[in-house]
Design a protein around this motif. Structure first.
Motif, PDB file in Angstrom:
ATOM      1  N   PRO A  99       0.788  -1.232   0.000  1.00  0.00           N
ATOM      2  CA  PRO A  99       0.000   0.000   0.000  1.00  0.00           C
ATOM      3  C   PRO A  99       0.826   1.291   0.000  1.00  0.00           C
ATOM      4  CG  PRO A  99       0.151  -0.835   2.227  1.00  0.00           C
ATOM      5  CD  PRO A  99       0.841  -1.846   1.326  1.00  0.00           C
ATOM      6  N   ASP A 100       2.150   1.187  -0.051  1.00  0.00           N
ATOM      7  CA  ASP A 100       2.996   2.375   0.087  1.00  0.00           C
ATOM      8  C   ASP A 100       2.578   3.502  -0.859  1.00  0.00           C
ATOM      9  OD1 ASP A 100       4.246   0.315   1.481  1.00  0.00           O
ATOM     10  OD2 ASP A 100       6.241   1.073   1.067  1.00  0.00           O
ATOM     11  N   HIS A 101       2.424   3.184  -2.132  1.00  0.00           N
ATOM     12  CA  HIS A 101       2.094   4.231  -3.093  1.00  0.00           C
ATOM     13  C   HIS A 101       0.704   4.814  -2.841  1.00  0.00           C
ATOM     14  CE1 HIS A 101       0.444   0.591  -4.886  1.00  0.00           C
ATOM     15  NE2 HIS A 101      -0.281   1.329  -5.704  1.00  0.00           N
ATOM     16  N   LEU A 102      -0.228   4.004  -2.327  1.00  0.00           N
ATOM     17  CA  LEU A 102      -1.564   4.516  -2.038  1.00  0.00           C
ATOM     18  C   LEU A 102      -1.519   5.556  -0.922  1.00  0.00           C
ATOM     19  CD1 LEU A 102      -3.569   1.162  -2.136  1.00  0.00           C
ATOM     20  CD2 LEU A 102      -3.340   2.883  -3.942  1.00  0.00           C
ATOM     21  N   PHE A 103      -0.763   5.270   0.124  1.00  0.00           N
ATOM     22  CA  PHE A 103      -0.632   6.224   1.228  1.00  0.00           C
ATOM     23  C   PHE A 103       0.072   7.498   0.759  1.00  0.00           C
ATOM     24  CE2 PHE A 103      -1.880   2.843   4.054  1.00  0.00           C
ATOM     25  CZ  PHE A 103      -2.413   3.495   5.150  1.00  0.00           C
ATOM     26  N   VAL A 104       1.174   7.354   0.045  1.00  0.00           N
ATOM     27  CA  VAL A 104       1.921   8.530  -0.408  1.00  0.00           C
ATOM     28  C   VAL A 104       1.051   9.366  -1.339  1.00  0.00           C
ATOM     29  CG1 VAL A 104       3.967   9.344  -1.656  1.00  0.00           C
ATOM     30  CG2 VAL A 104       4.162   7.425  -0.067  1.00  0.00           C
ATOM     31  N   PHE A 105       0.357   8.725  -2.287  1.00  0.00           N
ATOM     32  CA  PHE A 105      -0.525   9.450  -3.205  1.00  0.00           C
ATOM     33  C   PHE A 105      -1.619  10.182  -2.431  1.00  0.00           C
ATOM     34  CE2 PHE A 105      -4.290   9.829  -5.874  1.00  0.00           C
ATOM     35  CZ  PHE A 105      -3.768  10.471  -6.987  1.00  0.00           C
ATOM     36  N   TRP A 106      -2.294   9.498  -1.516  1.00  0.00           N
ATOM     37  CA  TRP A 106      -3.394  10.089  -0.758  1.00  0.00           C
ATOM     38  C   TRP A 106      -2.910  11.296   0.051  1.00  0.00           C
ATOM     39  CZ3 TRP A 106      -5.088  11.339   4.096  1.00  0.00           C
ATOM     40  CH2 TRP A 106      -6.455  11.511   4.277  1.00  0.00           C
ATOM     41  N   TYR A 107      -1.804  11.140   0.757  1.00  0.00           N
ATOM     42  CA  TYR A 107      -1.290  12.241   1.581  1.00  0.00           C
ATOM     43  C   TYR A 107      -0.860  13.431   0.724  1.00  0.00           C
ATOM     44  CZ  TYR A 107      -1.516  10.261   6.257  1.00  0.00           C
ATOM     45  OH  TYR A 107      -1.963   9.801   7.470  1.00  0.00           O
ATOM     46  N   LEU A 108      -0.184  13.160  -0.385  1.00  0.00           N
ATOM     47  CA  LEU A 108       0.233  14.268  -1.253  1.00  0.00           C
ATOM     48  C   LEU A 108      -0.968  14.983  -1.852  1.00  0.00           C
ATOM     49  CD1 LEU A 108       3.360  12.724  -2.970  1.00  0.00           C
ATOM     50  CD2 LEU A 108       3.322  14.726  -1.464  1.00  0.00           C
ATOM     51  N   GLN A 109      -1.969  14.254  -2.300  1.00  0.00           N
ATOM     52  CA  GLN A 109      -3.164  14.887  -2.864  1.00  0.00           C
ATOM     53  C   GLN A 109      -3.935  15.642  -1.787  1.00  0.00           C
ATOM     54  OE1 GLN A 109      -4.069  15.364  -5.904  1.00  0.00           O
ATOM     55  NE2 GLN A 109      -2.610  14.033  -6.899  1.00  0.00           N
ATOM     56  N   ARG A 110      -4.103  15.029  -0.634  1.00  0.00           N
ATOM     57  CA  ARG A 110      -4.896  15.640   0.444  1.00  0.00           C
ATOM     58  C   ARG A 110      -4.237  16.892   1.009  1.00  0.00           C
ATOM     59  NH1 ARG A 110      -6.933  18.212   3.706  1.00  0.00           N
ATOM     60  NH2 ARG A 110      -8.125  17.656   5.538  1.00  0.00           N
ATOM     61  N   PHE A 111      -2.930  16.845   1.229  1.00  0.00           N
ATOM     62  CA  PHE A 111      -2.274  17.943   1.938  1.00  0.00           C
ATOM     63  C   PHE A 111      -1.450  18.863   1.049  1.00  0.00           C
ATOM     64  CE2 PHE A 111      -2.965  14.695   5.236  1.00  0.00           C
ATOM     65  CZ  PHE A 111      -3.763  15.443   6.097  1.00  0.00           C
TER      66      PHE A 111
END
Length: 153
Positions: A99-111
């Motif tokens: 899930p690494d890329h999912l977390f990084v993508f979500w955090y970058l998009q969200r914040f």
């Protein structure tokens, strides 16, 4: 650059990204730099029961992920700026089973409101870069089939 994370659950949002570690490599495989940060938990997020059980057996590692934790927005923006400063067209190398890329993508998009990478590359397509060093004792060795990387192209 290779990327390694620690979380308190399987998906971002209901669960938090705790640690983000990335090491950037040039096309020649030489290290360019490393980004490391511990993040505070998301407001309202909870620890998943399976993750809680795992972290209970690794109390020292849990404490390492909480040391000097910063707000997620500050970390996401600092990380995006760091990626930008690498220059070129960085590619995020992913292992779809993790899930690494999912977390990084979500955090970058969200914040940060953006994804600073030019694209995604499957981990099996690259053999040049090694994973970033993980300071936690519970980290398993990462082999060629278990890499998460970003290359400054």
């Amino acid at each position: 650059m290779t990327t390694h994370i620690h979380t308190d659950g399987p998906i971002p949002g209901p669960h938090s990204l705790l640690t983000l570690i990335s090491t950037a490599y040039g096309a020649d495989g030489v290290t360019i730099g490393t980004f490391t940060a511990n993040l505070r938990e998301l407001p309202g997020a909870t620890v998943h029961p399976t993750a809680l059980e795992d972290w209970r057996g690794r109390a020292e590692d849990w404490l390492l992920t909480r040391r000097a934790a910063r707000p997620p927005g500050l970390v996401a923006n600092a990380y995006a700026a760091w990626v930008d400063d690498l220059g070129g067209r960085p590619q995020f190398v992913v292992d779809p089973a993790e899930p690494d890329h999912l977390f990084v993508f979500w955090y970058l998009q969200r914040f940060a409101g953006r994804w600073p990478f030019a694209g995604l590359v499957p981990a099996f397509a690259t053999t040049t870069w090694a994973p970033p060093p993980c300071p936690l004792s519970g980290c398993r060795p990462v082999d060629a089939g278990d890499r998460h990387a970003v290359a400054a192209a």
